[in-house]
Write an enzyme that holds these catalytic residues in place. Structure first.
Site, PDB file in Angstrom:
ATOM      1  N   SER A   1       0.839  -1.198   0.000  1.00 50.83           N
ATOM      2  CA  SER A   1       0.000   0.000   0.000  1.00 50.83           C
ATOM      3  C   SER A   1       0.876   1.251   0.000  1.00 50.83           C
ATOM      4  CB  SER A   1      -0.897   0.002   1.235  1.00 50.83           C
ATOM      5  OG  SER A   1      -1.462   1.279   1.384  1.00 50.83           O
TER       6      SER A   1
ATOM      7  N   HIS B   1      -1.082  -1.184  -4.376  1.00 50.02           N
ATOM      8  CA  HIS B   1      -2.368  -0.741  -3.823  1.00 50.02           C
ATOM      9  C   HIS B   1      -2.314   0.763  -3.591  1.00 50.02           C
ATOM     10  CE1 HIS B   1      -6.117  -1.563  -1.594  1.00 50.02           C
ATOM     11  NE2 HIS B   1      -5.707  -0.642  -0.730  1.00 50.02           N
TER      12      HIS B   1
ATOM     13  N   ASP C   1      -4.259   3.946  -2.215  1.00 51.77           N
ATOM     14  CA  ASP C   1      -5.335   4.360  -1.304  1.00 51.77           C
ATOM     15  C   ASP C   1      -5.710   5.819  -1.506  1.00 51.77           C
ATOM     16  OD1 ASP C   1      -5.986   2.101   0.339  1.00 51.77           O
ATOM     17  OD2 ASP C   1      -3.972   2.265   1.198  1.00 51.77           O
TER      18      ASP C   1
ATOM     19  N   MET D   1      -8.124   8.899  -0.470  1.00 48.30           N
ATOM     20  CA  MET D   1      -8.995   9.375   0.620  1.00 48.30           C
ATOM     21  C   MET D   1      -9.356  10.834   0.376  1.00 48.30           C
ATOM     22  SD  MET D   1      -6.846   7.953   3.810  1.00 48.30           S
ATOM     23  CE  MET D   1      -6.287   6.263   3.908  1.00 48.30           C
TER      24      MET D   1
ATOM     25  N   HIS E   1      -7.990   1.870  -4.552  1.00 47.75           N
ATOM     26  CA  HIS E   1      -8.986   1.735  -3.478  1.00 47.75           C
ATOM     27  C   HIS E   1      -9.528   3.121  -3.164  1.00 47.75           C
ATOM     28  CE1 HIS E   1      -9.603   0.695   1.095  1.00 47.75           C
ATOM     29  NE2 HIS E   1     -10.751   0.908   0.472  1.00 47.75           N
TER      30      HIS E   1
ATOM     31  N   MET F   1     -11.529   5.456  -1.147  1.00 46.50           N
ATOM     32  CA  MET F   1     -12.229   5.722   0.126  1.00 46.50           C
ATOM     33  C   MET F   1     -12.781   7.137   0.011  1.00 46.50           C
ATOM     34  SD  MET F   1      -9.433   3.998   2.634  1.00 46.50           S
ATOM     35  CE  MET F   1      -8.168   4.098   1.395  1.00 46.50           C
TER      36      MET F   1
ATOM     37  N   MET G   1     -12.031  -4.718   4.631  1.00 43.59           N
ATOM     38  CA  MET G   1     -11.216  -3.835   5.472  1.00 43.59           C
ATOM     39  C   MET G   1     -11.066  -4.467   6.856  1.00 43.59           C
ATOM     40  SD  MET G   1     -10.222  -1.345   3.656  1.00 43.59           S
ATOM     41  CE  MET G   1      -9.335  -0.593   5.024  1.00 43.59           C
TER      42      MET G   1
ATOM     43  N   ASP H   1      -7.258  -5.757   3.802  1.00 40.53           N
ATOM     44  CA  ASP H   1      -6.507  -4.500   3.865  1.00 40.53           C
ATOM     45  C   ASP H   1      -6.540  -3.932   5.283  1.00 40.53           C
ATOM     46  OD1 ASP H   1      -5.386  -2.035   3.339  1.00 40.53           O
ATOM     47  OD2 ASP H   1      -6.970  -1.345   1.997  1.00 40.53           O
TER      48      ASP H   1
HETATM   49  C1  DX5 Z   1      -6.337   2.105   5.326  1.00 39.17           C
HETATM   50  C2  DX5 Z   1      -5.734   1.753   3.977  1.00 39.17           C
HETATM   51  C3  DX5 Z   1      -4.742   0.641   4.019  1.00 39.17           C
HETATM   52  C4  DX5 Z   1      -3.525   0.941   4.817  1.00 39.17           C
HETATM   53  C5  DX5 Z   1      -2.835  -0.342   5.178  1.00 39.17           C
HETATM   54  O1  DX5 Z   1      -7.299   3.086   5.160  1.00 39.17           O
HETATM   55  O2  DX5 Z   1      -6.749   1.384   3.085  1.00 39.17           O
HETATM   56  O3  DX5 Z   1      -4.351   0.239   2.729  1.00 39.17           O
HETATM   57  O4  DX5 Z   1      -2.666   1.780   4.156  1.00 39.17           O
HETATM   58  O5  DX5 Z   1      -1.757  -0.013   5.963  1.00 39.17           O
HETATM   59  P1  DX5 Z   1      -1.178  -0.982   7.067  1.00 39.17           P
HETATM   60  O6  DX5 Z   1      -0.737  -2.213   6.362  1.00 39.17           O
HETATM   61  O7  DX5 Z   1      -0.061  -0.195   7.660  1.00 39.17           O
HETATM   62  O8  DX5 Z   1      -2.304  -1.259   8.038  1.00 39.17           O
HETATM   63 ZN    ZN Z   2      -6.558   0.275   0.924  1.00 41.46          ZN
END
Ligand code: DX5
Ligand code: ZN
Length: 219
Positions: A9, A34, A36, A38, A67, A69, A140, A178
């Site tokens: 990620s 991956h 992320d 947000m 991903h 969010m 999640m 994740d």
């Molecule tokens: C959380 C993210 C994850 C996160 C995982 O909102 O979607 O992908 O970065 O990070 P670790 O592996 O550090 O929990």
């Molecule tokens: Zn993620």
């Protein structure tokens, strides 16, 4: 135990050292990255958007696993497709039924893979109305928003439920998990039938990266 896909990620990456680290991961056989996204609204944090993906895309062979969010994925799917996404996953909690279908259809119209994700408090059964249309389900195992949190064990039964359902109905859908993944929680997820392990803080900025990838992948 069979090999799983390991998806680092990017959220945990050191952006000042990104090309070194991503090249190292690619050379160690990592296939998925991956990504992320947000928006500070669907989750209480802001990360990065399509321009970052676009700048990375030409330099790596990774399957870009996006991903979202965010509260309104329909408004951003095209941007992420154009930036080079191979898989776009959004959250079931973002929309009602009709808009979920509309968003899945929009993603599929670009001939890329589509996924749905559920937060820790969402029942796994809520995925069933969509499951035959999905290429990926993202469970999640932490409350989305931050890396570095502890794995929530209730995700294990969700993984097992999905594994049994997908196998029983002979569906072609990957199960990804994740949040809080390390060698121990990764092994538990594999025992429950996961296909993809997303890991951020366990993999980035680690001298023993190769060993960590081997531990997650299994054999
Ligand atoms: C959380 C993210 C994850 C996160 C995982 O909102 O979607 O992908 O970065 O990070 P670790 O592996 O550090 O929990
Ligand atoms: Zn993620």
């Amino acid at each position: 135990m069979s090999k799983v896909i390991v998806a680092p990620s990017l959220l945990s990456g050191d952006f000042n050292n990104l090309s070194v680290e991503l090249t190292r991961m690619q050379n160690l056989g990592i296939k998925y990255l991956h990504f992320d996204v947000m928006d500070g609204h669907f989750v209480k944090n802001i990360s990065f958007g399509a321009p970052i993906l676009k700048s990375l895309r030409p330099h790596y062979d990774f399957v870009m696993d996006v991903h979202l969010m965010i509260s309104d994925p329909l408004a951003y799917v095209k941007q992420f497709y154009e930036a080079g996404a191979d898989i776009i996953t959004f959250h079931l909690e973002a929309y009602d039924h009709d808009k979920i279908i509309e968003c899945l259809n929009l993603i599929k119209s670009f001939n890329i893979k589509c996924g749905l994700s559920i937060k820790p408090n969402t029942k796994v059964e809520e995925l069933i109305p969509y499951i035959d249309q999905l290429d990926l389900i993202l469970v999640m195992s932490v409350e989305p928003g931050w890396g570095g949190q502890s794995f929530m064990e209730n995700s294990l039964f969700k993984i097992k439920f999905l594994r049994d359902y997908i196998d029983e109905h002979k569906l072609n859908c990957l199960i990804s998990v994740d949040g809080g993944i390390n060698d121990q929680t990764g092994t538990l997820c594999k025992e429950h039938g996961v296909d993809v392990l997303v890991a951020g803080s366990y993999l980035f900025n680690k001298d023993d990266l190769e060993q960590r990838i081997i531990l997650l992948e299994g054999n």
